[in-house]
Design a protein around this motif. Sequence first.
Motif, PDB file in Angstrom:
ATOM      1  N   GLY A   1       4.162   0.540   2.411  1.00 32.22           N
ATOM      2  CA  GLY A   1       4.249  -0.725   3.348  1.00 32.22           C
ATOM      3  C   GLY A   1       3.588  -1.772   3.013  1.00 32.22           C
ATOM      4  N   ASN A   2       3.971  -3.074   3.670  1.00 32.99           N
ATOM      5  CA  ASN A   2       3.415  -4.253   3.043  1.00 32.99           C
ATOM      6  C   ASN A   2       2.518  -4.929   4.375  1.00 32.99           C
ATOM      7  N   VAL A   3       1.506  -5.723   3.713  1.00 34.04           N
ATOM      8  CA  VAL A   3       0.641  -6.607   4.686  1.00 34.04           C
ATOM      9  C   VAL A   3       0.714  -7.921   3.875  1.00 34.04           C
ATOM     10  N   ALA A   4       1.195  -9.102   4.577  1.00 35.70           N
ATOM     11  CA  ALA A   4       1.369 -10.361   4.111  1.00 35.70           C
ATOM     12  C   ALA A   4       0.404 -11.059   4.980  1.00 35.70           C
TER      13      ALA A   4
ATOM     14  N   ASP B   1       4.789  -4.699   7.885  1.00 36.43           N
ATOM     15  CA  ASP B   1       5.962  -4.548   8.032  1.00 36.43           C
ATOM     16  C   ASP B   1       6.165  -2.998   9.050  1.00 36.43           C
ATOM     17  N   ARG B   2       4.825  -2.429   9.144  1.00 38.84           N
ATOM     18  CA  ARG B   2       4.978  -1.200  10.006  1.00 38.84           C
ATOM     19  C   ARG B   2       3.510  -1.083  10.426  1.00 38.84           C
TER      20      ARG B   2
ATOM     21  N   TRP C   1      -2.260   6.243   6.842  1.00 40.32           N
ATOM     22  CA  TRP C   1      -3.027   5.228   6.569  1.00 40.32           C
ATOM     23  C   TRP C   1      -2.730   4.109   7.514  1.00 40.32           C
ATOM     24  N   ASN C   2      -3.603   3.351   7.970  1.00 38.57           N
ATOM     25  CA  ASN C   2      -3.645   2.245   9.017  1.00 38.57           C
ATOM     26  C   ASN C   2      -4.394   1.130   8.608  1.00 38.57           C
ATOM     27  N   LEU C   3      -3.986   0.035   8.967  1.00 33.38           N
ATOM     28  CA  LEU C   3      -4.710  -1.365   8.876  1.00 33.38           C
ATOM     29  C   LEU C   3      -5.633  -1.450   9.982  1.00 33.38           C
ATOM     30  N   LEU C   4      -6.912  -1.688   9.633  1.00 33.16           N
ATOM     31  CA  LEU C   4      -7.887  -1.990  10.783  1.00 33.16           C
ATOM     32  C   LEU C   4      -7.974  -3.455  11.059  1.00 33.16           C
TER      33      LEU C   4
ATOM     34  N   VAL D   1       0.912  -1.039   0.125  1.00 32.15           N
ATOM     35  CA  VAL D   1      -0.071   0.150  -0.072  1.00 32.15           C
ATOM     36  C   VAL D   1       0.968   1.085   0.059  1.00 32.15           C
ATOM     37  N   LYS D   2       0.619   2.178  -0.646  1.00 33.23           N
ATOM     38  CA  LYS D   2       1.302   3.392  -0.863  1.00 33.23           C
ATOM     39  C   LYS D   2      -0.008   4.549  -0.779  1.00 33.23           C
ATOM     40  N   ASN D   3       0.503   5.108   0.506  1.00 41.41           N
ATOM     41  CA  ASN D   3      -0.601   6.352   1.039  1.00 41.41           C
ATOM     42  C   ASN D   3      -0.411   7.541   0.210  1.00 41.41           C
ATOM     43  N   LEU D   4      -1.400   7.972  -0.749  1.00 39.84           N
ATOM     44  CA  LEU D   4      -1.367   8.942  -1.712  1.00 39.84           C
ATOM     45  C   LEU D   4      -1.952  10.309  -1.064  1.00 39.84           C
TER      46      LEU D   4
END
Length: 314
Positions: free
Chosen positions: A270-273, A260-261, A228-231, A219-222
């Motif tokens: 940032g990455n969400v795997a 990763d953050r 940007w946060n993952l809920l 995800v790139k926060n534009l």
Amino acid sequence: MRNFLPLRSALFLGLVASVAMAHGREPNVGSIYVRGRPNEWVRRLNVTPEAVTVLRFQQPCDKEGTKILGWEGRFEPVECAGKKVLIEPLQALHPEDRFLMVVKLADGTEVPFTLVRATRKEGERPDQQVNVFVEPDTRESLQKDLEETRKREEGLVESVRRFHQEDTADHALAKLLATGDIKQTPFRLLKKRVLKSEGEETTVRIYKGKAKAAVLFTVKNLDPSKPWNLLEARLVTIRPGDTPEPYVFGDKRPFALRADRDELAPGESGNVAVVVDRNAFKTENGNAELILEIYREDGWRQAYVVLDERLTRE
């Protein structure tokens, strides 16, 4: 956010940017107990433009004496509504920002606060409602303090339980994916798509592996001002012929997740795997398709991927 039609393969997957709202979340409600002289130390409040922070006192506040220093252009005018004080930022604060606010109560007591940027880090979630007890030894405040102590204890027990549940091989694989060490995993890239939407650009990579499948969301926060946060992420079954829009109500299935953050500042990526074991596809009626969804902090579903059990075959 702009909609995207699903790009569905005859064999394996579909993915889409989406605007479905996440299921309800509990509000972040806490308490502050002011002992001694109220102006001897400053209490910290985590604020965000995504939500109004409400302070609740035991007596009415004085509108004239309640103010934020240097608020112009950064906050709505602070509001006193009986025993409540309403705080609403106009834009996300910078990490280094500190704003002093003083609340004056009807009896002349002044209680200072520092307003800072809320993040996803532990203890820094946005304060949505804060009960302020200036006389902390009353029956009401002691009862509230006991309730919150019990909740904190339950939360610690849950954190320990979750830690042991997440100490698995699949979580280790997800961490390798999230940190970019893909060569150290058994996964092979099968498909990649880039989804552009209002405020974000999401690159979705689907991986095939022996007895496991994996998905990596980059995800790139534009957004120029908001982090940007993952809920949350959800993995549920989907019946053949069902549409993933706007909601999915299938049975929840297990998966491993690593990021990763904690938060993406404007312009950051940032990455969400996610790693899914072959057993997650098994049901009483045979193998089912699964849908993996990710939701951002404001509750909107950002993307989903439809997964087929054949991703886990050699």
